[in-house]
Enzyme design. Sequence first.
Site, PDB file in Angstrom:
ATOM      1  N   ASP A  22       0.906  -1.092  -0.026  1.00  0.00           N
ATOM      2  CA  ASP A  22      -0.041  -0.179   0.002  1.00  0.00           C
ATOM      3  C   ASP A  22       0.938   1.339  -0.158  1.00  0.00           C
ATOM      4  O   ASP A  22       1.036   1.866   1.174  1.00  0.00           O
ATOM      5  CB  ASP A  22      -0.969   0.063   1.148  1.00  0.00           C
ATOM      6  CG  ASP A  22      -1.939  -1.086   1.181  1.00  0.00           C
ATOM      7  OD1 ASP A  22      -2.438  -1.332  -0.212  1.00  0.00           O
ATOM      8  OD2 ASP A  22      -2.386  -1.896   2.001  1.00  0.00           O
ATOM      9  N   LYS A  44       0.961  -7.963  -2.648  1.00  0.00           N
ATOM     10  CA  LYS A  44      -0.466  -7.584  -3.238  1.00  0.00           C
ATOM     11  C   LYS A  44      -0.243  -6.210  -3.594  1.00  0.00           C
ATOM     12  O   LYS A  44       0.227  -5.404  -3.083  1.00  0.00           O
ATOM     13  CB  LYS A  44      -1.376  -7.580  -2.048  1.00  0.00           C
ATOM     14  CG  LYS A  44      -2.777  -7.220  -2.533  1.00  0.00           C
ATOM     15  CD  LYS A  44      -3.884  -7.457  -1.135  1.00  0.00           C
ATOM     16  CE  LYS A  44      -4.051  -6.219  -0.465  1.00  0.00           C
ATOM     17  NZ  LYS A  44      -4.484  -5.002  -0.993  1.00  0.00           N
ATOM     18  N   ASP A  71      -5.018  -6.834  -6.726  1.00  0.00           N
ATOM     19  CA  ASP A  71      -6.046  -6.611  -6.117  1.00  0.00           C
ATOM     20  C   ASP A  71      -7.014  -5.428  -6.566  1.00  0.00           C
ATOM     21  O   ASP A  71      -6.942  -4.242  -6.006  1.00  0.00           O
ATOM     22  CB  ASP A  71      -5.872  -6.343  -4.626  1.00  0.00           C
ATOM     23  CG  ASP A  71      -7.008  -6.090  -3.688  1.00  0.00           C
ATOM     24  OD1 ASP A  71      -8.022  -6.666  -4.182  1.00  0.00           O
ATOM     25  OD2 ASP A  71      -6.755  -5.627  -2.602  1.00  0.00           O
ATOM     26  N   LYS A  73     -10.211  -5.888  -7.794  1.00  0.00           N
ATOM     27  CA  LYS A  73     -11.675  -6.019  -7.404  1.00  0.00           C
ATOM     28  C   LYS A  73     -12.714  -5.602  -8.745  1.00  0.00           C
ATOM     29  O   LYS A  73     -13.376  -4.795  -8.721  1.00  0.00           O
ATOM     30  CB  LYS A  73     -12.205  -5.419  -6.228  1.00  0.00           C
ATOM     31  CG  LYS A  73     -11.378  -5.839  -5.151  1.00  0.00           C
ATOM     32  CD  LYS A  73     -11.835  -4.986  -3.902  1.00  0.00           C
ATOM     33  CE  LYS A  73     -11.353  -5.217  -2.698  1.00  0.00           C
ATOM     34  NZ  LYS A  73      -9.828  -4.644  -2.376  1.00  0.00           N
ATOM     35  N   HIS A  75     -15.323  -5.127 -11.380  1.00  0.00           N
ATOM     36  CA  HIS A  75     -16.914  -5.069 -11.341  1.00  0.00           C
ATOM     37  C   HIS A  75     -17.480  -4.500 -12.475  1.00  0.00           C
ATOM     38  O   HIS A  75     -17.403  -3.074 -12.615  1.00  0.00           O
ATOM     39  CB  HIS A  75     -17.269  -4.751  -9.983  1.00  0.00           C
ATOM     40  CG  HIS A  75     -18.796  -4.886  -9.575  1.00  0.00           C
ATOM     41  ND1 HIS A  75     -19.544  -4.480  -8.498  1.00  0.00           N
ATOM     42  CD2 HIS A  75     -19.621  -5.280 -10.408  1.00  0.00           C
ATOM     43  CE1 HIS A  75     -20.647  -4.648  -8.617  1.00  0.00           C
ATOM     44  NE2 HIS A  75     -21.038  -5.454  -9.748  1.00  0.00           N
ATOM     45  N   ASP A  76     -17.772  -5.215 -13.359  1.00  0.00           N
ATOM     46  CA  ASP A  76     -18.447  -4.347 -14.706  1.00  0.00           C
ATOM     47  C   ASP A  76     -19.235  -5.494 -15.554  1.00  0.00           C
ATOM     48  O   ASP A  76     -19.634  -6.511 -14.989  1.00  0.00           O
ATOM     49  CB  ASP A  76     -17.134  -3.755 -15.321  1.00  0.00           C
ATOM     50  CG  ASP A  76     -17.399  -2.516 -16.320  1.00  0.00           C
ATOM     51  OD1 ASP A  76     -18.389  -2.480 -17.052  1.00  0.00           O
ATOM     52  OD2 ASP A  76     -16.671  -1.621 -16.022  1.00  0.00           O
ATOM     53  N   ILE A  77     -19.371  -5.011 -16.664  1.00  0.00           N
ATOM     54  CA  ILE A  77     -20.213  -6.060 -17.577  1.00  0.00           C
ATOM     55  C   ILE A  77     -19.268  -7.384 -17.768  1.00  0.00           C
ATOM     56  O   ILE A  77     -18.041  -6.955 -17.579  1.00  0.00           O
ATOM     57  CB  ILE A  77     -20.780  -5.251 -19.001  1.00  0.00           C
ATOM     58  CG1 ILE A  77     -19.651  -4.858 -19.600  1.00  0.00           C
ATOM     59  CG2 ILE A  77     -21.913  -4.330 -18.545  1.00  0.00           C
ATOM     60  CD1 ILE A  77     -20.331  -4.594 -21.022  1.00  0.00           C
ATOM     61  N   PRO A  78     -20.022  -8.408 -18.208  1.00  0.00           N
ATOM     62  CA  PRO A  78     -19.061  -9.537 -18.199  1.00  0.00           C
ATOM     63  C   PRO A  78     -17.958  -9.347 -19.203  1.00  0.00           C
ATOM     64  O   PRO A  78     -16.805  -9.996 -18.919  1.00  0.00           O
ATOM     65  CB  PRO A  78     -20.254 -10.680 -18.769  1.00  0.00           C
ATOM     66  CG  PRO A  78     -21.542 -10.124 -17.987  1.00  0.00           C
ATOM     67  CD  PRO A  78     -21.271  -8.689 -18.242  1.00  0.00           C
ATOM     68  N   THR A 130     -15.734  -5.382   3.898  1.00  0.00           N
ATOM     69  CA  THR A 130     -16.037  -5.290   5.519  1.00  0.00           C
ATOM     70  C   THR A 130     -16.213  -3.913   5.908  1.00  0.00           C
ATOM     71  O   THR A 130     -16.418  -3.825   7.171  1.00  0.00           O
ATOM     72  CB  THR A 130     -14.634  -6.022   6.153  1.00  0.00           C
ATOM     73  OG1 THR A 130     -13.663  -5.156   5.584  1.00  0.00           O
ATOM     74  CG2 THR A 130     -14.519  -7.479   6.034  1.00  0.00           C
ATOM     75  N   ARG A 191      -2.840  -9.002  12.681  1.00  0.00           N
ATOM     76  CA  ARG A 191      -1.809  -8.276  13.803  1.00  0.00           C
ATOM     77  C   ARG A 191      -1.292  -9.400  14.716  1.00  0.00           C
ATOM     78  O   ARG A 191      -2.114 -10.183  15.463  1.00  0.00           O
ATOM     79  CB  ARG A 191      -2.502  -7.093  14.433  1.00  0.00           C
ATOM     80  CG  ARG A 191      -2.925  -5.947  13.659  1.00  0.00           C
ATOM     81  CD  ARG A 191      -1.705  -5.290  13.116  1.00  0.00           C
ATOM     82  NE  ARG A 191      -2.087  -4.091  12.464  1.00  0.00           N
ATOM     83  CZ  ARG A 191      -2.580  -4.028  11.054  1.00  0.00           C
ATOM     84  NH1 ARG A 191      -2.668  -5.195  10.323  1.00  0.00           N
ATOM     85  NH2 ARG A 191      -3.078  -2.919  10.454  1.00  0.00           N
ATOM     86  N   GLY A 220      -0.338  -5.872   5.638  1.00  0.00           N
ATOM     87  CA  GLY A 220       0.378  -4.471   5.228  1.00  0.00           C
ATOM     88  C   GLY A 220       1.329  -3.961   6.199  1.00  0.00           C
ATOM     89  O   GLY A 220       2.455  -4.585   6.227  1.00  0.00           O
ATOM     90  N   ARG A 221       0.871  -2.955   6.940  1.00  0.00           N
ATOM     91  CA  ARG A 221       1.687  -2.107   7.865  1.00  0.00           C
ATOM     92  C   ARG A 221       2.325  -2.861   8.779  1.00  0.00           C
ATOM     93  O   ARG A 221       3.546  -2.495   9.165  1.00  0.00           O
ATOM     94  CB  ARG A 221       0.646  -1.008   8.477  1.00  0.00           C
ATOM     95  CG  ARG A 221       0.442  -0.016   7.611  1.00  0.00           C
ATOM     96  CD  ARG A 221      -0.810   0.737   8.021  1.00  0.00           C
ATOM     97  NE  ARG A 221      -1.922  -0.132   7.845  1.00  0.00           N
ATOM     98  CZ  ARG A 221      -3.174   0.444   8.080  1.00  0.00           C
ATOM     99  NH1 ARG A 221      -3.433   1.529   8.742  1.00  0.00           N
ATOM    100  NH2 ARG A 221      -4.224  -0.301   8.250  1.00  0.00           N
TER     101      ARG A 221
HETATM  102  O1  C5P Z   1      -1.968  -2.449   6.890  1.00  0.00           O
HETATM  103  P1  C5P Z   1      -2.978  -3.713   6.846  1.00  0.00           P
HETATM  104  O2  C5P Z   1      -2.252  -5.088   7.188  1.00  0.00           O
HETATM  105  O3  C5P Z   1      -4.106  -3.165   7.696  1.00  0.00           O
HETATM  106  O4  C5P Z   1      -3.417  -3.867   5.337  1.00  0.00           O
HETATM  107  C1  C5P Z   1      -4.407  -4.746   5.151  1.00  0.00           C
HETATM  108  C2  C5P Z   1      -4.459  -4.837   3.650  1.00  0.00           C
HETATM  109  O5  C5P Z   1      -5.522  -5.750   3.225  1.00  0.00           O
HETATM  110  C3  C5P Z   1      -4.836  -3.597   3.073  1.00  0.00           C
HETATM  111  O6  C5P Z   1      -4.193  -3.709   1.566  1.00  0.00           O
HETATM  112  C4  C5P Z   1      -6.543  -3.508   2.877  1.00  0.00           C
HETATM  113  O7  C5P Z   1      -6.831  -2.613   1.643  1.00  0.00           O
HETATM  114  C5  C5P Z   1      -6.771  -5.027   2.367  1.00  0.00           C
HETATM  115  N1  C5P Z   1      -7.961  -5.305   3.023  1.00  0.00           N
HETATM  116  C6  C5P Z   1      -8.454  -5.307   4.343  1.00  0.00           C
HETATM  117  N2  C5P Z   1      -9.902  -5.602   4.590  1.00  0.00           N
HETATM  118  C7  C5P Z   1     -10.415  -6.096   3.723  1.00  0.00           C
HETATM  119  C8  C5P Z   1     -10.037  -6.244   2.352  1.00  0.00           C
HETATM  120  C9  C5P Z   1      -8.807  -5.946   2.098  1.00  0.00           C
HETATM  121  O8  C5P Z   1      -7.851  -4.626   5.199  1.00  0.00           O
HETATM  122  N3  C5P Z   1     -11.825  -6.539   3.878  1.00  0.00           N
END
Ligand code: C5P
Length: 248
Positions: A22, A44, A71, A73, A75-78, A130, A191, A220-221
């Site tokens: 990210d 990713k 990643d 995602k 989402h459009d016409i087939p 989410t 985490r 990510g982080r």
């Molecule tokens: O830094 P962190 O570990 O929170 O990053 C999580 C990664 O997972 C980010 O790229 C975020 O967009 C992705 N993600 C998420 N929750 C989701 C779907 C994807 O955190 N429901």
Amino acid sequence: MPSADRTHQCDFAEPRIVVALDFASAGQALDLVDRLDPARCRLKVGKELFVRAGPELVKRLVDRGYSVFLDLKFHDIPNTVAGACRAAADLGVWMVNVHALGGKEMLEAARRAIDSDSQRPLLIGVTILTSHDTQSLGEIGLQGDPLVAVGRLAELTQRTGLDGIVCSAQEASGLRVRFAKDFRLIVPGIRVLGAQADDQRRVVTPAAAVAAGADYLVVGRPITQAADPLQALSVLEQEMRSVRRRLD
Ligand code: C5P
């Protein structure tokens, strides 16, 4: 741990952690990637980095030996989604995703577009983001419990021949028992114990995610912001392995 979890055993011979790049530039992403190892993790690339750095960066990551989860995602016409999935496959990515809300025809078109490749990418469905809750789903005409909608869309994803879904660890525990082992569950929001949650509302440990049935953990982080990213990766791996030993 529910007994059904015991049937789920991750094979840790392949990297299970997917590092979310990210970042706002290719330079920042490559600085981190230089400190990682393709034998230990996958990567990713999401919308921000892709819009800034484009397919060229994806190709560079693939050329460096990394498995890349694109990643975007779709989402459009087939027909449009099929073309986008084909383009992703041509980049040599390991995994690509589409919104299950695009419907059966779109999902089947996506699958058909990459089916003939001997080394096609895994095609993954996104169910309900989410960030939605019952109220925001109601506002777009999806009444009821988000978990029910997640289950329904996960089943559509599986029936149309996709390879798995992105879901939270909370959703994973209920979904794992409904699908065969080769239907992959990709779980973000990870985490280690005691780490800061950042902007994630609910986080789980790597051990809890694996116990819930996750096949791949998106992180990510905790890795991208670590002083020593490989060391941070090791800590996460150790936690995952400890669960496997318990399951064995
Ligand atoms: O830094 P962190 O570990 O929170 O990053 C999580 C990664 O997972 C980010 O790229 C975020 O967009 C992705 N993600 C998420 N929750 C989701 C779907 C994807 O955190 N429901």
